[in-house]
Design an enzyme around this catalytic site. Structure first.
Site, mmCIF file in Angstrom:
data_model
loop_
_atom_site.group_PDB
_atom_site.id
_atom_site.type_symbol
_atom_site.label_atom_id
_atom_site.label_comp_id
_atom_site.label_asym_id
_atom_site.label_seq_id
_atom_site.Cartn_x
_atom_site.Cartn_y
_atom_site.Cartn_z
ATOM 1 N N ASP A 1 -73.843 -86.302 -50.147
ATOM 2 C CA ASP A 1 -75.255 -85.565 -49.927
ATOM 3 C C ASP A 1 -76.570 -86.251 -50.028
ATOM 4 O O ASP A 1 -77.361 -86.000 -49.430
ATOM 5 C CB ASP A 1 -75.180 -84.391 -51.015
ATOM 6 N N LYS B 1 -66.714 -78.814 -55.983
ATOM 7 C CA LYS B 1 -66.924 -80.355 -56.156
ATOM 8 C C LYS B 1 -66.390 -81.246 -57.377
ATOM 9 O O LYS B 1 -66.224 -82.280 -57.206
ATOM 10 C CB LYS B 1 -68.438 -80.747 -55.852
#
Length: 275
Positions: A102, A65
């Protein structure tokens, strides 16, 4: 057929291909989605090859990420504040865009799927790592009354309070250590630590949860996590794990790619049964 993928290492365990295939079928979208095991030392090369071959978009999971953040030409505010990217897509000019879904996945699961309003709530976020960082802006924008970030190392929690100081929200904000939580009670406690992965529990004091409180663990498993069991013992009214967050963050990515928001209730039931 439009090509999408998820990059990770390891990746065989990923539920993303199943989730996105279900989304595509439900929304009548013609696409193919696969899992790609990217080399630990060459995420950029692997991602560039995917997009050069016609890839339209991708999800990114651990440990890439941060690599994805650097890889992008354009970043959303969510991604900049989260310091990580989990969703990529290429525009008509060939620019790679990055977002982080997220946190909004967490908020949508709590508010839309579990039916719990965050407006005016006193919220405790446990942990100061990447998972916590991605959740802060969406929680603040959901209208919480007060947000406390607690961490074993107080300075890391304080850094997050400073980092998100500019996010427009009337919510009060504070950082504290585990010990500093004594005597506090919250409407919602979110576990963003990795303790559940090790079958452990942060050293939390008694009394954090009242009879109307909710506890949410970002991790998920076939059985309740140690944090969920602790919350039940503390008398929390609602206890949930992060399976819904996984699905809702995927739905947000699908919406960014296709402009269609897929239904999530049935895939949630399917994955829960599979666990």
């Amino acid at each position: 057929m439009d090509q999408y993928a998820v990059f990770g290492h390891p990746i065989a365990h990923s539920r993303s291909p199943e989730i996105h295939a279900w989304f595509a079928a439900q929304t009548h979208q013609d696409l193919e989605y696969r899992a790609i095991l990217a080399p630990l030392d060459d995420f950029e090369g692997c991602a560039r090859a995917f997009f050069a071959a016609g890839g339209c978009g991708a999800n990114v999971t651990v440990p890439f990420k941060l690599d994805a953040l650097v890889f992008c030409d354009q970043l959303s505010q969510r991604a900049r504040l989260a310091g990580a990217v989990n969703t990529l897509w290429k525009d008509a000019q060939g620019q790679i865009h990055g977002d982080n879904t997220d946190g909004i996945g967490l908020v949508r699961d709590i508010t839309q799927q579990l039916g719990v309003s965050l407006a005016g709530k006193k919220v405790l976020l446990l942990g100061a790592g990447g998972a916590a960082r991605g959740a802060i802006e969406p929680l603040l924008k959901a209208g919480v009354r007060h947000l406390t970030i607690a961490n074993r190392t107080l300075s890391k929690a304080q850094q997050l309070i400073t980092l998100f100081h500019g996010v427009e929200s009337p919510a009060g904000r504070q950082a504290c250590s585990w010990e500093g939580l004594a005597g506090e009670q919250f409407d919602l406690v979110v576990n963003a630590t990795s303790a559940s992965l090790q079958g452990e529990l942060p050293p939390l004091p008694e009394g954090l949860l009242g009879p109307q409180s909710m506890a949410y663990d970002m991790m998920y498993a076939a059985q309740p996590t140690p944090f969920m069991r602790w919350a039940q013992q503390q008398g929390a009214t609602r206890v949930a794990d992060g399976l819904g967050m996984l699905i809702e963050q995927a739905a947000e990515a699908f919406f960014l790619w296709r402009g269609v928001r897929p239904p999530t209730a049935e895939i949630r039931s399917l994955l829960r049964r599979q666990l």
